[in-house]
Design a protein around this motif. Structure first.
Motif, PDB file in Angstrom:
ATOM      1  N   ASN A 171      22.665  37.726 -11.991  1.00  0.00           N
ATOM      2  CA  ASN A 171      22.359  38.773 -11.021  1.00  0.00           C
ATOM      3  C   ASN A 171      21.514  39.838 -11.716  1.00  0.00           C
ATOM      4  O   ASN A 171      22.046  40.660 -12.472  1.00  0.00           O
ATOM      5  CB  ASN A 171      23.655  39.384 -10.466  1.00  0.00           C
ATOM      6  CG  ASN A 171      23.423  40.389  -9.354  1.00  0.00           C
ATOM      7  OD1 ASN A 171      22.475  41.175  -9.402  1.00  0.00           O
ATOM      8  ND2 ASN A 171      24.278  40.378  -8.351  1.00  0.00           N
ATOM      9  N   ILE A 172      20.223  39.820 -11.475  1.00  0.00           N
ATOM     10  CA  ILE A 172      19.323  40.759 -12.152  1.00  0.00           C
ATOM     11  C   ILE A 172      19.685  42.200 -11.839  1.00  0.00           C
ATOM     12  O   ILE A 172      19.702  43.057 -12.738  1.00  0.00           O
ATOM     13  CB  ILE A 172      17.849  40.457 -11.791  1.00  0.00           C
ATOM     14  CG1 ILE A 172      17.347  39.270 -12.612  1.00  0.00           C
ATOM     15  CG2 ILE A 172      16.949  41.677 -12.018  1.00  0.00           C
ATOM     16  CD1 ILE A 172      15.933  38.836 -12.327  1.00  0.00           C
ATOM     17  N   ASP A 173      19.983  42.501 -10.608  1.00  0.00           N
ATOM     18  CA  ASP A 173      20.267  43.891 -10.235  1.00  0.00           C
ATOM     19  C   ASP A 173      21.461  44.440 -11.021  1.00  0.00           C
ATOM     20  O   ASP A 173      21.438  45.587 -11.474  1.00  0.00           O
ATOM     21  CB  ASP A 173      20.513  44.001  -8.729  1.00  0.00           C
ATOM     22  CG  ASP A 173      19.253  43.737  -7.916  1.00  0.00           C
ATOM     23  OD1 ASP A 173      18.169  44.161  -8.355  1.00  0.00           O
ATOM     24  OD2 ASP A 173      19.342  43.088  -6.864  1.00  0.00           O
ATOM     25  N   GLU A 174      22.489  43.622 -11.203  1.00  0.00           N
ATOM     26  CA  GLU A 174      23.641  44.064 -11.995  1.00  0.00           C
ATOM     27  C   GLU A 174      23.264  44.189 -13.463  1.00  0.00           C
ATOM     28  O   GLU A 174      23.635  45.162 -14.131  1.00  0.00           O
ATOM     29  CB  GLU A 174      24.796  43.079 -11.836  1.00  0.00           C
ATOM     30  CG  GLU A 174      26.051  43.503 -12.595  1.00  0.00           C
ATOM     31  CD  GLU A 174      27.206  42.543 -12.404  1.00  0.00           C
ATOM     32  OE1 GLU A 174      28.333  43.008 -12.127  1.00  0.00           O
ATOM     33  OE2 GLU A 174      26.991  41.320 -12.543  1.00  0.00           O
ATOM     34  N   SER A 175      22.489  43.244 -13.965  1.00  0.00           N
ATOM     35  CA  SER A 175      22.115  43.248 -15.376  1.00  0.00           C
ATOM     36  C   SER A 175      21.262  44.452 -15.751  1.00  0.00           C
ATOM     37  O   SER A 175      21.265  44.885 -16.911  1.00  0.00           O
ATOM     38  CB  SER A 175      21.367  41.952 -15.715  1.00  0.00           C
ATOM     39  OG  SER A 175      22.202  40.832 -15.541  1.00  0.00           O
ATOM     40  N   LEU A 176      20.533  45.006 -14.793  1.00  0.00           N
ATOM     41  CA  LEU A 176      19.702  46.176 -15.081  1.00  0.00           C
ATOM     42  C   LEU A 176      20.530  47.381 -15.506  1.00  0.00           C
ATOM     43  O   LEU A 176      20.027  48.279 -16.197  1.00  0.00           O
ATOM     44  CB  LEU A 176      18.853  46.528 -13.856  1.00  0.00           C
ATOM     45  CG  LEU A 176      17.717  45.544 -13.523  1.00  0.00           C
ATOM     46  CD1 LEU A 176      17.029  45.944 -12.221  1.00  0.00           C
ATOM     47  CD2 LEU A 176      16.702  45.455 -14.658  1.00  0.00           C
ATOM     48  N   LYS A 177      21.800  47.424 -15.114  1.00  0.00           N
ATOM     49  CA  LYS A 177      22.668  48.529 -15.549  1.00  0.00           C
ATOM     50  C   LYS A 177      22.747  48.582 -17.070  1.00  0.00           C
ATOM     51  O   LYS A 177      22.863  49.662 -17.662  1.00  0.00           O
ATOM     52  CB  LYS A 177      24.074  48.360 -14.964  1.00  0.00           C
ATOM     53  CG  LYS A 177      24.156  48.405 -13.454  1.00  0.00           C
ATOM     54  CD  LYS A 177      25.579  48.082 -12.998  1.00  0.00           C
ATOM     55  CE  LYS A 177      25.675  47.888 -11.503  1.00  0.00           C
ATOM     56  NZ  LYS A 177      27.042  47.451 -11.093  1.00  0.00           N
ATOM     57  N   LEU A 178      22.703  47.404 -17.701  1.00  0.00           N
ATOM     58  CA  LEU A 178      22.742  47.349 -19.161  1.00  0.00           C
ATOM     59  C   LEU A 178      21.349  47.464 -19.761  1.00  0.00           C
ATOM     60  O   LEU A 178      21.071  48.374 -20.540  1.00  0.00           O
ATOM     61  CB  LEU A 178      23.396  46.036 -19.625  1.00  0.00           C
ATOM     62  CG  LEU A 178      23.323  45.759 -21.131  1.00  0.00           C
ATOM     63  CD1 LEU A 178      24.098  46.814 -21.911  1.00  0.00           C
ATOM     64  CD2 LEU A 178      23.850  44.351 -21.444  1.00  0.00           C
ATOM     65  N   ASP A 276      31.263  52.650 -20.043  1.00  0.00           N
ATOM     66  CA  ASP A 276      31.097  53.276 -18.720  1.00  0.00           C
ATOM     67  C   ASP A 276      30.563  52.299 -17.681  1.00  0.00           C
ATOM     68  O   ASP A 276      30.823  52.461 -16.486  1.00  0.00           O
ATOM     69  CB  ASP A 276      30.156  54.486 -18.815  1.00  0.00           C
ATOM     70  CG  ASP A 276      30.798  55.680 -19.531  1.00  0.00           C
ATOM     71  OD1 ASP A 276      32.032  55.689 -19.681  1.00  0.00           O
ATOM     72  OD2 ASP A 276      30.046  56.590 -19.936  1.00  0.00           O
ATOM     73  N   ILE A 277      29.784  51.284 -18.119  1.00  0.00           N
ATOM     74  CA  ILE A 277      29.240  50.307 -17.164  1.00  0.00           C
ATOM     75  C   ILE A 277      30.028  48.992 -17.206  1.00  0.00           C
ATOM     76  O   ILE A 277      29.583  47.961 -16.708  1.00  0.00           O
ATOM     77  CB  ILE A 277      27.741  50.048 -17.395  1.00  0.00           C
ATOM     78  CG1 ILE A 277      27.478  49.485 -18.791  1.00  0.00           C
ATOM     79  CG2 ILE A 277      26.921  51.317 -17.156  1.00  0.00           C
ATOM     80  CD1 ILE A 277      26.079  48.925 -18.976  1.00  0.00           C
ATOM     81  N   GLU A 302      29.368  41.749 -24.691  1.00  0.00           N
ATOM     82  CA  GLU A 302      28.909  40.638 -23.865  1.00  0.00           C
ATOM     83  C   GLU A 302      28.202  41.249 -22.663  1.00  0.00           C
ATOM     84  O   GLU A 302      28.728  42.183 -22.051  1.00  0.00           O
ATOM     85  CB  GLU A 302      30.089  39.800 -23.362  1.00  0.00           C
ATOM     86  CG  GLU A 302      30.903  39.137 -24.441  1.00  0.00           C
ATOM     87  CD  GLU A 302      32.092  38.384 -23.853  1.00  0.00           C
ATOM     88  OE1 GLU A 302      32.114  38.143 -22.623  1.00  0.00           O
ATOM     89  OE2 GLU A 302      33.001  38.032 -24.627  1.00  0.00           O
ATOM     90  N   ASP A 303      27.009  40.751 -22.328  1.00  0.00           N
ATOM     91  CA  ASP A 303      26.389  41.243 -21.103  1.00  0.00           C
ATOM     92  C   ASP A 303      27.194  40.716 -19.909  1.00  0.00           C
ATOM     93  O   ASP A 303      28.245  40.084 -20.076  1.00  0.00           O
ATOM     94  CB  ASP A 303      24.893  40.909 -21.045  1.00  0.00           C
ATOM     95  CG  ASP A 303      24.571  39.470 -20.663  1.00  0.00           C
ATOM     96  OD1 ASP A 303      25.497  38.662 -20.448  1.00  0.00           O
ATOM     97  OD2 ASP A 303      23.358  39.147 -20.576  1.00  0.00           O
ATOM     98  N   PHE A 304      26.754  40.971 -18.695  1.00  0.00           N
ATOM     99  CA  PHE A 304      27.552  40.631 -17.519  1.00  0.00           C
ATOM    100  C   PHE A 304      27.774  39.129 -17.357  1.00  0.00           C
ATOM    101  O   PHE A 304      28.623  38.705 -16.567  1.00  0.00           O
ATOM    102  CB  PHE A 304      26.892  41.214 -16.265  1.00  0.00           C
ATOM    103  CG  PHE A 304      26.941  42.712 -16.212  1.00  0.00           C
ATOM    104  CD1 PHE A 304      28.113  43.376 -15.899  1.00  0.00           C
ATOM    105  CD2 PHE A 304      25.812  43.473 -16.491  1.00  0.00           C
ATOM    106  CE1 PHE A 304      28.174  44.763 -15.856  1.00  0.00           C
ATOM    107  CE2 PHE A 304      25.851  44.859 -16.458  1.00  0.00           C
ATOM    108  CZ  PHE A 304      27.038  45.509 -16.131  1.00  0.00           C
ATOM    109  N   ASP A 305      27.025  38.319 -18.118  1.00  0.00           N
ATOM    110  CA  ASP A 305      27.188  36.865 -18.059  1.00  0.00           C
ATOM    111  C   ASP A 305      27.745  36.294 -19.355  1.00  0.00           C
ATOM    112  O   ASP A 305      27.741  35.080 -19.542  1.00  0.00           O
ATOM    113  CB  ASP A 305      25.846  36.211 -17.719  1.00  0.00           C
ATOM    114  CG  ASP A 305      25.373  36.585 -16.325  1.00  0.00           C
ATOM    115  OD1 ASP A 305      25.997  36.121 -15.354  1.00  0.00           O
ATOM    116  OD2 ASP A 305      24.414  37.367 -16.216  1.00  0.00           O
TER     117      ASP A 305
END
Length: 353
Positions: A171-178, A276-277, A302-305
């Protein structure tokens, strides 16, 4: 100091069976012949990613002194590293490949072709209208070579180090948070959803993807920022198929790209912002940790994935061990770049074959 600083991409970790053979290839073929450290000891902090126990390993950091990030070549000492369960395909979750800067893409292509390297594509045009091509190293890792104008030095080599990494996400939109909000890659060079001609030579490359290429508007300053140079991150999301997780049921250090590492300052603040994220640090070392003759403070998220991202706050880089000559960054102004003579002194670490 309360703010965190991201100096740039320091390296990508590569799990291999033979560290000596891998270092020789990356040194001779891609100019990464500066051996910054050669560390053989037991990896203890990362036990949770190695089957729950410490493992003996060898790690070498190889840099191309023309600028850009390097390669941490990583080998288990008492364990045969596992191959991926599934053959890699574009859109899978994890690190796809590093992107290596070339000052003359045609010259690089022709040199590698003349050397009978495993070139996977012709020169293609990326969505940002830059030329690139793909090749495989002898250890089954895909690399991308792309034209890029930002070099630290000119040592008459057509390629520099790593200036970008391509990472598969769900999910690119979620990954942009990082990657955008926390790590500062907030400038969008392109954001496109399509079937891309430049991917056609790679497995699954005829499918539809969303791709976003990110850069940073703020110039990195301090430490080794001049050497690492400008950098980018590309996130890619599969639209038409279900991606595999590249490191599913495997250990950190197994074959392939095991982590992406950023050179940073103030890990404590970075840890707070990551928490925080909801991507908290999974591993963090002591504030003064020896890596061979180098020393630093490091940690992993770990990133979101689940892709492992490393951060290193460098304290010391050795130059000449016999006389105890080191680059010491611990008490320097973190926003003041190292002088050129000090960075160029790292050429003393270059290995000739």
């Amino acid at each position: 100091m309360t703010e965190k600083l991201i100096y740039g991409i320091q390296q990508i970790g590569i799990g291999v069976e033979n560290a000596d053979a891998a270092f020789k290839w990356y040194a001779q073929t891609l100019g990464a012949d500066a051996l910054i450290f050669d560390d053989s000891n037991e990896a203890t902090y990362m036990a949770k990613y190695m089957g729950g126990k410490a493992r003996k390993k060898r790690a070498l950091l190889a840099l191309n002194m023309q600028g850009g990030g390097g390669y941490e070549i990583w080998q288990y000492k008492e364990r045969k590293p596992a191959k991926p369960k599934n053959e890699f395909k574009i859109g899978d979750l994890g690190i796809h490949f590093p992107v290596i800067k070339s000052r003359n893409i045609t010259a690089t292509f022709e040199r590698l072709k003349a050397s009978n390297e495993n070139i996977l594509s012709e020169i293609v045009l990326d969505p940002d209208d830059k030329k690139s091509f793909y090749l495989k190293d002898p250890f089954d890792n895909i690399l991308k070579v792309k034209e890029f104008s930002n070099f630290y030095a000119d040592q008459k080599n057509d390629v520099g180090g790593i200036f970008s990494a391509v990472i598969g996400v769900s999910n690119i939109d979620e990954s942009l948070k990082l990657y955008a909000d926390t790590l500062g890659y907030e400038t969008v060079i392109y954001d496109k959803t399509d079937v891309f001609e430049d991917l056609s030579s790679l497995k699954n490359g005829n499918k539809k993807f969303r791709r976003i290429l990110l850069s940073h508007s703020e110039k990195r300053s301090g430490g080794f920022a001049k050497l690492f140079g400008e950098s980018q991150i590309e996130l890619i999301q599969a639209i038409e198929n279900e991606p595999d997780k590249i490191f599913e049921n495997r250990f950190w250090g197994d074959l392939g790209y095991i982590h992406l590492c950023f050179d940073v300052k103030n890990i404590k603040q970075l840890a707070k912002e990551c928490s925080d994220i909801k991507v908290p640090f999974q591993v963090i070392s002591g504030e003064s940790f020896d890596m061979g003759d180098a020393n630093g403070h490091w940690g992993y998220i770990e990133d979101f994935d689940g892709t492992l991202i490393e951060f290193i706050e460098t304290n010391k880089v050795p130059l000449i061990k016999k006389i105890g000559l080191n680059i010491n960054l611990k008490n320097r102004n973190p926003k003041k770049p190292l002088p050129n003579w000090m960075i160029k002194a790292m050429n003393l670490k270059r290995i000739k074959f």
